[in-house]
Write a protein that holds these residues in place. Structure first.
Motif, PDB file in Angstrom:
ATOM      1  N   THR A 251      16.881 -23.684 -32.668  1.00 11.26           N
ATOM      2  CA  THR A 251      15.589 -23.783 -31.877  1.00 11.26           C
ATOM      3  C   THR A 251      15.786 -24.445 -30.445  1.00 11.26           C
ATOM      4  O   THR A 251      16.512 -24.908 -30.379  1.00 11.26           O
TER       5      THR A 251
ATOM      6  N   CYS B 224       1.022 -25.438 -23.262  1.00 14.28           N
ATOM      7  CA  CYS B 224       2.480 -26.132 -22.691  1.00 14.28           C
ATOM      8  C   CYS B 224       2.213 -26.427 -21.678  1.00 14.28           C
ATOM      9  O   CYS B 224       2.021 -27.349 -20.744  1.00 14.28           O
TER      10      CYS B 224
ATOM     11  N   TYR C  72      10.571 -31.056 -25.802  1.00 13.65           N
ATOM     12  CA  TYR C  72      10.146 -30.319 -26.385  1.00 13.65           C
ATOM     13  C   TYR C  72      11.114 -29.841 -27.261  1.00 13.65           C
ATOM     14  O   TYR C  72      11.799 -29.391 -27.504  1.00 13.65           O
TER      15      TYR C  72
ATOM     16  N   CYS D 168      10.471 -27.385 -31.434  1.00 15.22           N
ATOM     17  CA  CYS D 168       9.944 -26.757 -32.173  1.00 15.22           C
ATOM     18  C   CYS D 168      10.421 -26.043 -33.394  1.00 15.22           C
ATOM     19  O   CYS D 168      11.186 -26.036 -33.654  1.00 15.22           O
ATOM     20  N   ASP D 169       9.765 -25.906 -34.152  1.00 14.64           N
ATOM     21  CA  ASP D 169      10.221 -25.128 -36.131  1.00 14.64           C
ATOM     22  C   ASP D 169      10.566 -24.434 -35.241  1.00 14.64           C
ATOM     23  O   ASP D 169       9.700 -23.455 -34.532  1.00 14.64           O
ATOM     24  N   ASN D 170      11.163 -23.374 -35.306  1.00 14.03           N
ATOM     25  CA  ASN D 170      11.541 -21.563 -35.064  1.00 14.03           C
ATOM     26  C   ASN D 170      10.407 -20.792 -35.884  1.00 14.03           C
ATOM     27  O   ASN D 170      10.009 -21.179 -36.986  1.00 14.03           O
TER      28      ASN D 170
ATOM     29  N   CYS E 120       2.669 -16.570 -28.796  1.00  9.47           N
ATOM     30  CA  CYS E 120       3.687 -17.552 -28.068  1.00  9.47           C
ATOM     31  C   CYS E 120       3.737 -17.914 -27.322  1.00  9.47           C
ATOM     32  O   CYS E 120       3.380 -19.045 -26.335  1.00  9.47           O
TER      33      CYS E 120
END
Length: 192
Positions: free
Chosen positions: A71, A20, A40, A42-44, A13
């Motif tokens: 998310t 980013c 932004y 994201c998929d969790n 992570c």
């Protein structure tokens, strides 16, 4: 961190976060940030098991609980969007398209159920958000609803989870007070 597996997950992570940051720094350095909307979502992730490699899916990815459906959604547009963190406003990924279209000077279509995330007044009027959880793999390509596992709704501090009896037997609706129980551990459906 006491678990090697959790430490490895957090390192992944952190690496993504750093990447980013490098991209946003590049936009700043090239003078492109003020004219670039960055959205932004994201998929969790999953809740990492502490004693072994792998995920604990019981309350994370693919579950109707916060760890499975919550998310982050972030919008960066220097000079147009003030940086802030908001954990109380109801937002959904369906809001991304109306937000981008409005930021570009276009009007979302009437069929788009989302709200412009840059419109604080519209967000404050939203009373509820809804979601669904499906099987990981498509059950029937021509009939997406056949893979439905749960529907959920958050209204105010309340979250209702409704299992699909066609996919999940012997599970009853669940109700949580997210203000008092943000981790959804005390089911209040029988009481309310």
């Amino acid at each position: 961190c006491k678990s090697k597996f959790v430490a490895l997950y957090y390192a992944m992570c952190d690496w993504f976060d750093e990447t980013c940051g490098e991209l946003l720094g590049y936009l700043d350095k090239k003078g492109l940030a003020d004219n670039t909307v960055v959205v932004y979502v994201c998929d969790n992730g999953w809740i990492q098991k502490t004693a072994s490699r792998g995920a604990d899916f019981s309350r994370s990815k693919r579950s109707p609980y916060g760890g499975g459906v919550r998310t982050p959604i972030m919008v960066r547009w220097p000079g147009k969007v003030a940086p802030r963190r908001d954990e109380k406003t109801l937002a959904s990924s369906i809001d991304i398209a109306p937000t981008i279209l409005t930021a570009c000077g276009l009007k979302p279509t009437a069929e788009m159920p989302g709200v412009n995330l840059l419109d604080a007044d519209a967000l404050s009027k939203r009373e509820a958000i809804f979601g669904e959880v499906f099987e990981h793999d498509i059950v029937e390509y021509e009939n997406p609803a056949s893979g439905l596992r749960h529907r959920w709704c958050i209204e105010g501090n309340w979250k209702l989870i409704i299992p699909n009896p066609a996919r999940i037997e012997d599970q009853k609706p669940e109700l949580y007070d997210l203000a008092a129980d943000p981790h959804e551990k005390t089911d209040l459906a029988a009481k309310h």
